[in-house]
Write an enzyme that holds these catalytic residues in place. Structure first.
Site, PDB file in Angstrom:
ATOM      1  N   SER A  50       0.872  -1.159   0.000  1.00  0.00           N
ATOM      2  CA  SER A  50       0.000   0.000   0.000  1.00  0.00           C
ATOM      3  C   SER A  50       0.916   1.218   0.000  1.00  0.00           C
ATOM      4  CB  SER A  50      -0.840  -0.076   1.272  1.00  0.00           C
ATOM      5  OG  SER A  50      -1.637   1.032   1.396  1.00  0.00           O
ATOM      6  N   PRO A  51       1.120   1.829  -1.172  1.00  0.00           N
ATOM      7  CA  PRO A  51       2.053   2.963  -1.220  1.00  0.00           C
ATOM      8  C   PRO A  51       1.448   4.192  -0.563  1.00  0.00           C
ATOM      9  CG  PRO A  51       1.084   2.575  -3.392  1.00  0.00           C
ATOM     10  CD  PRO A  51       0.505   1.539  -2.469  1.00  0.00           C
TER      11      PRO A  51
ATOM     12  N   ASP B  48      -2.707  -1.636  -3.210  1.00  0.00           N
ATOM     13  CA  ASP B  48      -3.887  -1.024  -2.583  1.00  0.00           C
ATOM     14  C   ASP B  48      -3.776   0.493  -2.738  1.00  0.00           C
ATOM     15  OD1 ASP B  48      -5.830  -0.132  -0.683  1.00  0.00           O
ATOM     16  OD2 ASP B  48      -4.307  -0.210   0.902  1.00  0.00           O
TER      17      ASP B  48
HETATM   18  C1  LIG Z   1       0.548   3.565   3.380  1.00  0.00           C
HETATM   19  S1  LIG Z   1       2.012   3.254   4.265  1.00  0.00           S
HETATM   20  C2  LIG Z   1       2.034   1.480   4.360  1.00  0.00           C
HETATM   21  C3  LIG Z   1       1.362   0.944   5.598  1.00  0.00           C
HETATM   22  C4  LIG Z   1       1.412  -0.558   5.724  1.00  0.00           C
HETATM   23  N1  LIG Z   1       0.606  -1.220   4.705  1.00  0.00           N
HETATM   24  C5  LIG Z   1       0.934  -0.990   7.098  1.00  0.00           C
HETATM   25  O1  LIG Z   1      -0.032  -1.775   7.192  1.00  0.00           O
HETATM   26  O2  LIG Z   1       1.506  -0.528   8.089  1.00  0.00           O
HETATM   27  C6  LIG Z   1       3.285   3.581   3.097  1.00  0.00           C
HETATM   28  C7  LIG Z   1       4.717   3.503   3.646  1.00  0.00           C
HETATM   29  O3  LIG Z   1       5.639   3.616   2.557  1.00  0.00           O
HETATM   30  C8  LIG Z   1       6.831   4.181   3.082  1.00  0.00           C
HETATM   31  N2  LIG Z   1       7.644   4.640   1.930  1.00  0.00           N
HETATM   32  C9  LIG Z   1       7.432   5.722   1.148  1.00  0.00           C
HETATM   33  N3  LIG Z   1       8.375   5.795   0.190  1.00  0.00           N
HETATM   34  C10 LIG Z   1       9.193   4.718   0.351  1.00  0.00           C
HETATM   35  C11 LIG Z   1      10.351   4.228  -0.340  1.00  0.00           C
HETATM   36  N4  LIG Z   1      10.863   4.871  -1.388  1.00  0.00           N
HETATM   37  N5  LIG Z   1      10.934   3.085   0.100  1.00  0.00           N
HETATM   38  C12 LIG Z   1      10.439   2.435   1.192  1.00  0.00           C
HETATM   39  N6  LIG Z   1       9.342   2.856   1.873  1.00  0.00           N
HETATM   40  C13 LIG Z   1       8.738   3.983   1.469  1.00  0.00           C
HETATM   41  C14 LIG Z   1       6.316   5.286   3.992  1.00  0.00           C
HETATM   42  O4  LIG Z   1       7.291   5.674   4.954  1.00  0.00           O
HETATM   43  C15 LIG Z   1       5.083   4.629   4.614  1.00  0.00           C
HETATM   44  O5  LIG Z   1       5.362   4.066   5.888  1.00  0.00           O
END
Ligand SMILES: C[S@@+](CC[C@H](N)C(=O)[O-])C[C@H]1O[C@@H](n2cnc3c(N)ncnc32)[C@H](O)[C@@H]1O
Length: 340
Positions: free
Chosen positions: A44-45, A87
């Protein structure tokens, strides 16, 4: 076989009996995986919301390009029968009550330019979602509550591994009655759709075929993760998905021992489910505090606060944490990707 996956050239933040969590940018971490090695990437980005979230949202116009960078790498790393499940929550255009099309542009881009197939479109209905945006829904009352996320199931080829019998839904009360006593309830009839409701419908298959509308409330309130965050006064991840969401796709699209990767792991819900379902897993997350708190998912209720604080601090300071000692004992076999 029990094995802990490791990337060859990177140090994980922590590892468990089935997987490892890495802190960093997924675009770099994905490069470390051998091509055609992964069964399922589910993630889920950060959504392309207008309201900036603390974990950083890209402006909508840049968003598709940004996501395509990850998707291109994911495509290379998937096995031919592998799947990529994304998602994506919907959003509104800035300042006007008009929906953004970004989540529909994603499958077009991924399929047209990268080579993915859209195996099936799923819709996650979250009945516990709060009304938003407040301006259109609560104040002006000109839009309804947006309670559905699009969940795109992409595949690398037209024939991804999938078995719907592993995710059968419970039978309805009506169907249970029919199964208990087919002669009493069975009335031969041809439906308007042309389906002949024959007696074969009274065969007990262990459950009914689920639909692509997944009704899952996101109302977790009593988990080991939340408990850990509370005890240590650590902030919970603000955008977790419920365990039932990755659980559905992990069961549906993989077998025990298969490799599941979450490239935007957040609080590592995916890793927790993969561990329970006996899949091997890797979690990539760029914010170390989120990863540190995600370790609580693999601890038991007996872990004392001092122990939890130590684990949290060690992960935050970049020290490798072995969580296997806190999990139930089983014979472990440490494997790295290059030694399989
Ligand atoms: C919507 S949250 C995901 C939540 C997860 N599905 C959960 O249940 O906890 C998206 C996450 O992507 C991480 N994120 C954003 N860019 C990223 C990257 N380039 N590499 C790794 N993680 C990244 C963010 O820090 C964030 O915690």
């Amino acid at each position: 076989m029990n094995s802990i996956l490791r990337l060859k050239n990177k140090k994980p933040a922590y590892f468990t009996q089935k997987g490892a969590a890495y802190c960093g940018d997924s675009r770099e971490l994905l490069q470390e995986l051998p091509d055609s090695s992964v069964n399922l990437v589910i993630s889920s980005p950060p959504f392309a919301l207008q309201r900036k979230k603390e974990y950083g949202n890209k402006e909508q116009n840049e968003y598709i390009d940004w996501l395509a960078e990850f998707a291109t790498l994911v495509y290379r790393k998937l096995r031919d029968d592998g799947s990529f499940v994304l998602d994506l929550g919907g959003s509104y255009e800035k300042g006007v009550p008009v929906r953004s099309l970004y989540n529909y542009r994603v499958p077009i881009r991924l399929c047209d330019d990268i080579g993915f197939f859209l195996a099936e479109d799923f819709y996650w209905y979250n009945p516990s979602k709060l009304p938003s945006p407040i301006e259109w829904v609560n104040k002006r009352k000109i839009r309804t509550k947006d309670s559905v996320n699009t969940v795109w199931w992409f595949s690398k080829t037209e024939w991804p591994k999938a078995d719907v019998t592993k995710v059968l839904a419970p039978y309805s009360e009506r169907m249970k009655k029919l199964l208990d006593n087919p002669d009493k309830y069975y009335k031969p009839k041809v439906r308007p759709s042309g389906h002949d409701i024959g007696k074969a419908f009274s065969k007990d298959n262990g459950g009914s075929i689920p639909s692509n509308l997944l009704q899952i409330p996101n109302s977790e309130s009593n988990s080991q993760y939340l408990n850990g965050c509370k005890v240590l006064s650590v902030k919970q991840h603000p955008a977790r998905f419920p365990v039932k969401l990755p659980e559905f796709f992990i069961r549906f699209l993989t077998d025990p021992g298969d490799i599941v990767v979450d490239i935007f792991a957040g609080s590592n819900t995916t890793g927790q489910v993969a561990e329970i379902e006996e899949r091997r897993w890797l979690a990539f997350e760029e914010q170390v505090e989120y990863l540190a708190a995600s370790a609580f998912r693999f601890l038991t209720k007996d872990n004392n606060p001092e122990e939890m604080q130590e684990i949290y601090n060690n992960i935050c300071s970049g020290e490798l944490v072995d969580l296997t000692q806190y999990q139930s004992q089983m014979s472990l076999n440490l494997l790295s990707f290059d030694s399989q």
